[in-house]
Design a protein around this motif. Structure first.
Motif, PDB file in Angstrom:
ATOM      1  N   ALA A 191       0.828  -1.207   0.000  1.00 34.31           N
ATOM      2  CA  ALA A 191       0.000   0.000   0.000  1.00 34.31           C
ATOM      3  C   ALA A 191       0.861   1.255   0.000  1.00 34.31           C
ATOM      4  N   LEU A 192       1.976   1.212   0.725  1.00 33.82           N
ATOM      5  CA  LEU A 192       2.880   2.363   0.752  1.00 33.82           C
ATOM      6  C   LEU A 192       3.473   2.618  -0.630  1.00 33.82           C
ATOM      7  N   VAL A 193       3.917   1.551  -1.285  1.00 32.16           N
ATOM      8  CA  VAL A 193       4.503   1.702  -2.624  1.00 32.16           C
ATOM      9  C   VAL A 193       3.461   2.201  -3.615  1.00 32.16           C
ATOM     10  N   MET A 194       2.259   1.647  -3.558  1.00 36.45           N
ATOM     11  CA  MET A 194       1.201   2.091  -4.468  1.00 36.45           C
ATOM     12  C   MET A 194       0.808   3.540  -4.190  1.00 36.45           C
ATOM     13  N   SER A 195       0.862   3.951  -2.927  1.00 38.51           N
ATOM     14  CA  SER A 195       0.582   5.355  -2.589  1.00 38.51           C
ATOM     15  C   SER A 195       1.622   6.281  -3.206  1.00 38.51           C
ATOM     16  N   LEU A 196       2.892   5.884  -3.112  1.00 41.00           N
ATOM     17  CA  LEU A 196       3.963   6.680  -3.708  1.00 41.00           C
ATOM     18  C   LEU A 196       3.824   6.730  -5.222  1.00 41.00           C
ATOM     19  N   LEU A 197       3.457   5.589  -5.822  1.00 37.29           N
ATOM     20  CA  LEU A 197       3.256   5.547  -7.269  1.00 37.29           C
ATOM     21  C   LEU A 197       2.107   6.463  -7.685  1.00 37.29           C
ATOM     22  N   ALA A 198       0.993   6.381  -6.963  1.00 37.20           N
ATOM     23  CA  ALA A 198      -0.156   7.231  -7.280  1.00 37.20           C
ATOM     24  C   ALA A 198       0.200   8.705  -7.115  1.00 37.20           C
ATOM     25  N   GLY A 199       0.932   9.036  -6.041  1.00 37.01           N
ATOM     26  CA  GLY A 199       1.346  10.414  -5.830  1.00 37.01           C
ATOM     27  C   GLY A 199       2.238  10.925  -6.950  1.00 37.01           C
ATOM     28  N   ALA A 200       3.158  10.073  -7.408  1.00 35.78           N
ATOM     29  CA  ALA A 200       4.043  10.467  -8.506  1.00 35.78           C
ATOM     30  C   ALA A 200       3.260  10.686  -9.800  1.00 35.78           C
ATOM     31  N   LEU A 201       2.292   9.824 -10.067  1.00 33.21           N
ATOM     32  CA  LEU A 201       1.486   9.964 -11.279  1.00 33.21           C
ATOM     33  C   LEU A 201       0.608  11.211 -11.234  1.00 33.21           C
TER      34      LEU A 201
END
Length: 295
Positions: A191-201
């Motif tokens: 979830a942390l990695v996906m949050s960072l990915l979503a934030g970057a996108l």
């Protein structure tokens, strides 16, 4: 286990971008129209100074209230997109392009409950970190730093109720916690990695829209369009990332959906081994407590 969960989540998201648009096209148009209408009503005569009306400084209380209502409306439509997306992936549902009913309400209620669980779980963690800081500053600061991540783990173990509610599976919060035994930290890291990915996108999406001013300078119509599609795109990115993540979690505890999500038999066996090890540790800890009580 963390790499397995993350890899399957990213793979599911990557292979279902088209599914997101196929199931959510009507909601996407609704989002665009909603944000365009609100953005047009809030747009100054000189145009927006930022990417969207959502990112503009609040000049009056009325503007803040309208923007808050717009945020709630975007979230509501976003939940509807997520439900349609998950239902198409898991059960191949061909629902009406726009639908709102008890299913949507259940998902929203569960999301509110998960938010409250996350906030409430931080309270004892902060109190414990303050107590430890009084005794040993190092451990107290470490726990204070880790508290949000621990709260994230707690929330993710309960979060399987979201895709379950989307497909009308009466999975309870207690059952979700038990079914994810041994998966909590892996789910939290994913979830942390996906949050960072979503934030970057989302940041990349904002940058692309901001750079578009160079192509269409002083164009107020484009500013209105840009203002509308920024929150629309942000909501789609969040839905795509987190609905894929939670659908993967659900597939790991509901074997009948594993094949639809592209999960391998080895993945399920690894989950079973992890859960068995977690249950064994829990039983040993409980047995130790009982022996101490007898003494």
């Amino acid at each position: 286990m963390f790499l397995t969960v993350l890899e399957r989540s990213l793979s599911l998201a990557q292979h279902n971008i088209g599914t997101l648009f196929k199931t959510g096209w009507a909601y996407i148009l609704l989002l665009a129209a909603l944000n365009f209408a609100i953005g047009a009503s809030l747009m100054p005569e000189t145009g927006f100074t930022t990417v969207s009306y959502m990112t503009e400084p609040v000049a009056a209380a009325d503007e803040g209230a309208l923007r808050a209502l717009a945020g709630l409306a975007n979230l509501l439509v976003g939940f509807s997109i997520a439900i349609a997306y998950v239902r198409r992936i898991l059960i191949g549902a061909q629902d009406f392009p726009i639908a709102f009913g008890g299913r949507t309400v259940r998902v929203i209620v569960y999301q509110i409950v998960l938010g409250l669980i996350g906030m409430l779980s931080l309270i004892p963690l902060f109190l414990l970190s303050a107590l430890l800081a009084a005794l040993t500053a190092g451990f107290g600061l470490l726990l204070l730093f880790l508290a949000p991540f621990i709260a994230l783990m707690v929330v993710q173990k309960f979060s399987v109720v979201l895709p379950a509610a989307a497909v009308d599976d009466p999975l309870s919060l207690r059952e979700s916690w038990r079914a994810t035994a041994g998966l909590g930290w892996s789910m939290a890291f994913a979830a942390l990695v996906m949050s960072l990915l979503a934030g970057a996108l989302v940041g990349l999406w904002a940058l692309v829209l901001w750079m578009s001013d160079g192509l269409l300078p002083a164009n107020l119509v484009w500013q209105q369009v840009r203002s509308a599609i920024f929150p629309m795109g942000m909501m789609l990115i969040l839905v795509w990332a987190f609905a894929s993540l939670h659908a993967t979690f659900y597939g790991l505890i509901r074997e009948r959906f594993a094949e639809k999500l592209g999960l391998k038999h080895e993945d399920l066996e690894q989950v079973e081994r992890t859960q068995s090890a977690a249950r064994s540790k829990a039983h040993k800890a409980l047995a130790g407590v009982r022996r101490m009580n007898r003494r």
